[in-house]
Design a protein around this motif. Structure first.
Motif, short mmCIF file in Angstrom:
data_model
loop_
_atom_site.label_atom_id
_atom_site.label_comp_id
_atom_site.label_asym_id
_atom_site.label_seq_id
_atom_site.Cartn_x
_atom_site.Cartn_y
_atom_site.Cartn_z
N LEU A 147 -44.39 -20.50 19.16
CA LEU A 147 -45.75 -21.04 19.08
C LEU A 147 -46.25 -21.05 17.64
N GLN A 148 -45.85 -20.05 16.86
CA GLN A 148 -46.20 -20.06 15.44
C GLN A 148 -45.55 -21.26 14.74
N LYS A 149 -44.35 -21.61 15.17
CA LYS A 149 -43.68 -22.77 14.59
C LYS A 149 -44.40 -24.07 14.97
N VAL A 150 -45.03 -24.09 16.14
CA VAL A 150 -45.83 -25.26 16.52
C VAL A 150 -46.97 -25.44 15.52
N THR A 151 -47.70 -24.37 15.24
CA THR A 151 -48.80 -24.47 14.29
C THR A 151 -48.30 -24.82 12.89
N ASP A 152 -47.13 -24.27 12.52
CA ASP A 152 -46.55 -24.60 11.21
C ASP A 152 -46.25 -26.09 11.09
N ASN A 153 -45.73 -26.66 12.17
CA ASN A 153 -45.41 -28.10 12.15
C ASN A 153 -46.67 -28.96 12.11
N LEU A 154 -47.73 -28.51 12.74
CA LEU A 154 -48.98 -29.26 12.67
C LEU A 154 -49.58 -29.21 11.26
N ILE A 155 -49.45 -28.05 10.61
CA ILE A 155 -49.88 -27.96 9.21
C ILE A 155 -49.04 -28.90 8.34
N ALA A 156 -47.74 -28.93 8.60
CA ALA A 156 -46.86 -29.83 7.86
C ALA A 156 -47.21 -31.29 8.13
N PHE A 157 -47.59 -31.59 9.36
CA PHE A 157 -48.02 -32.95 9.70
C PHE A 157 -49.18 -33.38 8.81
N TYR A 158 -50.18 -32.53 8.65
CA TYR A 158 -51.32 -32.89 7.81
C TYR A 158 -50.94 -32.96 6.34
N GLY A 159 -49.96 -32.16 5.94
CA GLY A 159 -49.46 -32.30 4.58
C GLY A 159 -48.81 -33.67 4.36
N MET A 160 -48.09 -34.15 5.38
CA MET A 160 -47.46 -35.46 5.29
C MET A 160 -48.49 -36.59 5.33
N VAL A 161 -49.58 -36.37 6.06
CA VAL A 161 -50.66 -37.36 6.06
C VAL A 161 -51.15 -37.59 4.63
N ASP A 162 -51.33 -36.51 3.89
CA ASP A 162 -51.77 -36.63 2.50
C ASP A 162 -50.70 -37.21 1.59
N ASP A 163 -49.46 -36.84 1.85
CA ASP A 163 -48.38 -37.20 0.92
C ASP A 163 -47.80 -38.58 1.18
N GLN A 164 -47.74 -39.00 2.45
CA GLN A 164 -46.99 -40.19 2.80
C GLN A 164 -47.85 -41.41 3.16
N ILE A 165 -49.12 -41.20 3.50
CA ILE A 165 -49.95 -42.33 3.91
C ILE A 165 -50.74 -42.84 2.71
N ASP A 166 -50.48 -44.09 2.34
CA ASP A 166 -51.12 -44.66 1.15
C ASP A 166 -52.56 -45.10 1.42
N SER A 167 -52.84 -45.54 2.63
CA SER A 167 -54.16 -46.06 2.94
C SER A 167 -55.20 -44.94 3.00
N GLU A 168 -56.19 -45.02 2.12
CA GLU A 168 -57.25 -44.01 2.12
C GLU A 168 -58.04 -44.04 3.42
N ASN A 169 -58.26 -45.25 3.96
CA ASN A 169 -59.00 -45.36 5.22
C ASN A 169 -58.27 -44.67 6.37
N VAL A 170 -56.96 -44.89 6.43
CA VAL A 170 -56.17 -44.25 7.49
C VAL A 170 -56.26 -42.74 7.38
N ARG A 171 -56.09 -42.21 6.18
CA ARG A 171 -56.19 -40.76 5.98
C ARG A 171 -57.56 -40.24 6.39
N ASN A 172 -58.59 -40.97 5.98
CA ASN A 172 -59.94 -40.50 6.27
C ASN A 172 -60.29 -40.57 7.75
N ILE A 173 -59.76 -41.57 8.46
CA ILE A 173 -60.03 -41.65 9.90
C ILE A 173 -59.36 -40.48 10.62
N ILE A 174 -58.09 -40.22 10.29
CA ILE A 174 -57.38 -39.09 10.90
C ILE A 174 -58.12 -37.78 10.62
N LYS A 175 -58.53 -37.61 9.37
CA LYS A 175 -59.17 -36.35 9.00
C LYS A 175 -60.61 -36.26 9.50
N SER A 176 -61.24 -37.40 9.72
CA SER A 176 -62.54 -37.37 10.39
C SER A 176 -62.38 -36.83 11.81
#
Length: 220
Positions: free
Chosen positions: A123-152
């Motif tokens: 279960l700790q690995k589940v949370t680790d992967n979700l943290i990594a997911f948000y890291g990839m949102v910042d690193d891999q998604i070029d569209s600012e709008n897409v990032r901001n909608i997800i993070k909203s």
């Protein structure tokens, strides 16, 4: 990414909400796991009430097993993780395969935890992967709008869950201040008055949690 359709925007928003719902509820579950195992208390009843889900569980042992892992229960953690995946797979072109992969890994670890006699490591690995997911949102998604909608969506869900769990003023205030610029730069239509209402609601020492939930849920 060019123009974002209404359907895409909705899926992006709920991708953020579902991933955060899994992350926050899973953290709370893991924090109370040992207490529920070692002590004769039924704090799962209060847990269900606080996040407004039906208490369908026979006892604490039933809750410990079914709440995280029962895919037939729409309120379970795995059900919310599956909803995040359902949105992510449709949004693959918008978020990228590498970003999607971390949600797939989170599901893999949830399934491992379900068959484990000591599930907290997985279960700790589940949370680790979700943290990594948000890291990839910042690193891999070029569209600012897409990032901001997800993070909203992420911040809306976090404020909602924090209020339901009765988090302290400092934690909720921090999240409200992080939410506002995300919403304002999301490119979506939103209710500006709701953001102003949230700023007013976090001013008192004693927070009106019910009103905070009501306002944050109706921003979009």
């Amino acid at each position: 990414m060019g123009i974002i359709s209404i359907e895409q925007a909705d899926r992006l928003l709920w991708l953020g909400r579902y991933t955060e719902r899994v992350y926050t509820t899973l953290k709370s579950y893991c924090q109370s796991y040992d207490t529920m195992i070692d002590k004769v208390i039924n704090n799962y009843v209060e847990f269900c009430s606080s996040i407004d889900i039906p208490n369908i569980y026979l006892n604490r042992e039933d809750f410990i097993t079914r709440y995280p892992f029962d895919a037939s229960n729409p309120d379970s953690i795995i059900s919310n993780l599956n909803r995040a995946y359902d949105n992510a797979i449709v949004l693959r072109e918008s978020i990228g395969s590498e970003t999607l992969a971390y949600i797939q890994l989170a599901i893999y670890e949830m399934n491992k935890a379900a068959s484990s006699t000591a599930p907290l490591i997985e279960l700790q690995k589940v949370t680790d992967n979700l943290i990594a997911f948000y890291g990839m949102v910042d690193d891999q998604i070029d569209s600012e709008n897409v990032r901001n909608i997800i993070k909203s969506g992420k911040r809306i869900e976090r404020i909602d869950m924090y209020a339901r769990f009765g988090a302290n003023k400092k934690r909720i205030t921090r999240e409200v201040h992080r939410l506002i610029p995300r919403v304002e730069h999301s490119g979506l239509d939103y209710d500006a008055q709701k953001l102003k209402n949230l700023e007013v609601l976090i001013e008192p020492d004693e927070l009106d949690y019910y009103k905070i939930v009501e306002e944050v849920e109706s921003i979009f």
